[in-house]
Structure formats: structure tokens, C-alpha cells
Design an enzyme around this catalytic site. Sequence first.
Site, short mmCIF file in Angstrom:
data_model
loop_
_atom_site.label_atom_id
_atom_site.label_comp_id
_atom_site.label_asym_id
_atom_site.label_seq_id
_atom_site.Cartn_x
_atom_site.Cartn_y
_atom_site.Cartn_z
N GLY A 1 10.03 -7.96 -14.47
CA GLY A 1 10.21 -8.13 -15.54
C GLY A 1 11.42 -8.73 -15.70
O GLY A 1 12.34 -9.03 -14.90
N PHE B 1 14.40 -7.37 -16.38
CA PHE B 1 15.63 -6.44 -15.63
C PHE B 1 14.91 -5.36 -14.39
O PHE B 1 15.86 -4.68 -14.14
CB PHE B 1 16.34 -5.51 -16.52
CG PHE B 1 15.46 -4.52 -17.40
CD1 PHE B 1 15.34 -3.41 -16.91
CD2 PHE B 1 14.94 -5.05 -18.57
CE1 PHE B 1 14.53 -2.60 -17.97
CE2 PHE B 1 14.37 -4.47 -19.54
CZ PHE B 1 14.02 -2.81 -19.09
N ASP C 1 1.57 3.74 -26.23
CA ASP C 1 1.24 2.32 -25.87
C ASP C 1 0.15 2.34 -25.12
O ASP C 1 0.24 1.65 -23.92
CB ASP C 1 2.46 1.78 -25.16
CG ASP C 1 2.54 0.13 -25.11
OD1 ASP C 1 1.63 -0.43 -25.59
OD2 ASP C 1 3.18 -0.30 -24.12
#
Length: 427
Positions: free
Chosen positions: A40, A42, A155
Site C-alpha cells: 500500500g 505506507f 468494511d
Amino acid sequence: MEPSRAQPSPPSPLPLRTTSSSIPTTLLNRYELGKLLGRGSFAKVYAARSLTDDKLVAIKVIDKTRMVDAAMEPRILCEISAMCRLKHHPNILKIHEVMATRTKIYLVIELALGGELFSKVLHRVKLKESKARRYFQQLVSALHFCHQNGVTHRDLKPQNLLLDENGNIKVSDFGLSALAEAQKGDVLQTACGTPAFTAPEVMAQRGYDGAKADAWSCGVILFFLLSAQLPFDDTNLVAMYKKIRRREYQMPSPISKSAKSIITRLLDPNPNTRMSIQELMNHSWFLKSYELPTQNSMFETEHTKFCKYDPSSVSAFDIISLSSGLDLSGLFDVTSRRTKSFTSRETMERMAERVREVGRQLGYRVEEGKGGAIGLGKGRVVVVVEAVEVAEKLLVVELKVVQGGGVEFGEAQWGELKDGLQDVVLQ
């Protein structure tokens, strides 16, 4: 980014990495890193092998120096806290250890060798109802456990449902989860999640019940398992929300009336009349061939609520959490120019002796303080040195400038103290 996604592969040998990464090949002589599984903005995720028991794991490496969005810090802290709290359910991805340096955080987590459920469904177009029910039962069981322990996921989607080598669900990616103690009353306020799977009241940005929002996502997932399609899918979000409000979707076919009933009751845009997770678990369709989780650790006790803390793994790492309270606040604390700390295997007596010796050698006035603290003074500068034993033969030593500083006490002075104490500092 979901943290432990990999396709089935033999446990040995561990795929080698290229040498271009700044991450060492081994961590603390405990884990051998293998191939990169995902990345991703970071964070990166590697396959890894434990050097103590030869087991495969995944290690999520978070680079604190690349996190420009301050909102990401609480998300990562929440993710770790949630996973630690939920690690005893067999259908939730387990977190084994948390370690950190000044610039990186290492999450050692379970490696799900079966890949994403999302890919499996798309590959087979759709699942038989009996197969879909098994996956759905495992998901709902895990979600019920989350809610019982004060965590709402927020999520849920097939991409966050991983499979182990035996084809069992592993719920992952708790980065958007909410903990009960962080909520204002019984409602949540933050709009988050993936639009096609997110309850309408969440996207409306008004107070909502996190458990009921998770129930909506379960309805979307069941629809997807039985059809390989989404009930509400439109590139125009406004149009998609209109379809949601009007309940405009084509029911998967052929499926049983009971399955259709569950989908209809879960995809109710009114959270007050929507089926709850508890109601779902009492439904006859859900209970068919349902196997209760049998893992003994499901019966959680006070001393098993937190992540494993192993004193032998501290070397060269900051201590970031202890089993008594899971205090993760130190993960993102930027090391102050007025405070430094290190770990040591020396005794309290030996440490105090070395601090006094080095202080005098560097020209400091040495004074004894309360509770074993030692004061080092030079000019207007006063440095207080304190040590605490956090485990057997393991000290955390803190050096803090309580007076003066700046030009009088900078990196050069810190360096002198560090070099002087090098023989009692863990490397």
C-alpha cells in the site's frame, strides 16, 4: 490493503526476496522474510517463516515515516486493538505479535494460504447454496463474536474474507473497525467502508448502529456468494443510492425461498426493521448443518484478551505494549529530543552503577532521586535517568531532560551518554 493474502503453496521453501528492500531479511533472528504479498502507500506485507517453530506467517510492515495522513494513526491502532481482542475466534485472522522500531511497525499475523473469497467466487461464477451457506455461517459467527467483544467491522466485503489452507473463512482488515469504548453512546458517526457494501445510513453521515450496518453488509455478501454479482452496483453513486432506497435489485436465481427471505430482511434500508445478526443466527436456513466453533479459547478470560508479549523479542525494538493493558500509544509517538529510552538485560543495581560511572566520566553532577531515579547535572542541564523492570531480566531505561536543553544539550550530548552506556544497552 488486506494483510495476508496468498495463493495456496507448499510450506517450504520460503520464496526469497530481492535485496532492494530496506527491510532486513530476518527480524530479530525470529522471522525469515519471504516474497512480497502486497503493498500500500505506507505498508507492505511479506510471507515469512518463524525461525523458532518453522511455521509460516505474514508480516505487515508499516512505515511510520511515510504516513502523511494523521487519520491513519488511529486506524492502525484500532486495527491492532481489534485483532488482539478477537484473536481467539477460529474464523478471524489472528495476530501473533506486535513489534516496532522508531520508523516501522511489524504486525506478525496469520498467513491465509487460500487467498480471497472474492477471487474464488468469481472463478466459479457462483457457489452452490450449501457451499455459500457454510462460508456465510463462518462469517456471521465471527461477526457475532466481534459484536460481543465490542468491535464493529464496518468494511465487510469478499475482498476482506480470506481462506485458510482448509477453505475456512478468515475475516481480515479491521482498519475501519470501531471499538465500543470509543463510541459516543450507542451510535457511530463516521462514514466509511466500500460504497457497494456499505449500509445506507452510514453513507448518509448520520448516527448509526454499527452492528446493524454490519448486518447490511452480510446481506450484500450473501447475495454475492449466490450470484457472483452485487445487488446494487452503479458507477454513479447517486444512482446507486436511489436503487438502495427503492430496494431495486434482481434476486439471485435459483435459490431457496429461505435464502431469499434472509437477503430481503438484511437488505432493508431501514436499520430499525432490518434483521439483526442475532435474529439471523436463529433462522432455520442459517442453522442448517451449522457447526458451532469448538476452539477452547473462545471462552475468553481476562488474561487472554491481549496480544502476546514475549520479552525475548524486544531486542533493538521499542516496547509498545504490555499484556496488562495493551497500551499502544507508543507506536506513533515521535521520539522527543528531550527523551530517549533503551532496553537492557542488566540488573537494576548494575544499571544504576553504570549510569553513575558514565555520568561522572562525562563531567556530570550525580544526584540520587526518589524511587531509584538518578539525576545528571551539568550547567543548567539536568537529565533524569529512570529504569523499570518490565519482565524478568529486562529493563526499560528512560533518560529525560527536565531542565535546560537546546544548544546546551543536543544530539552530541545524547551520543556521549549512549556511547558510554553501550555495554549495558541491548543491540
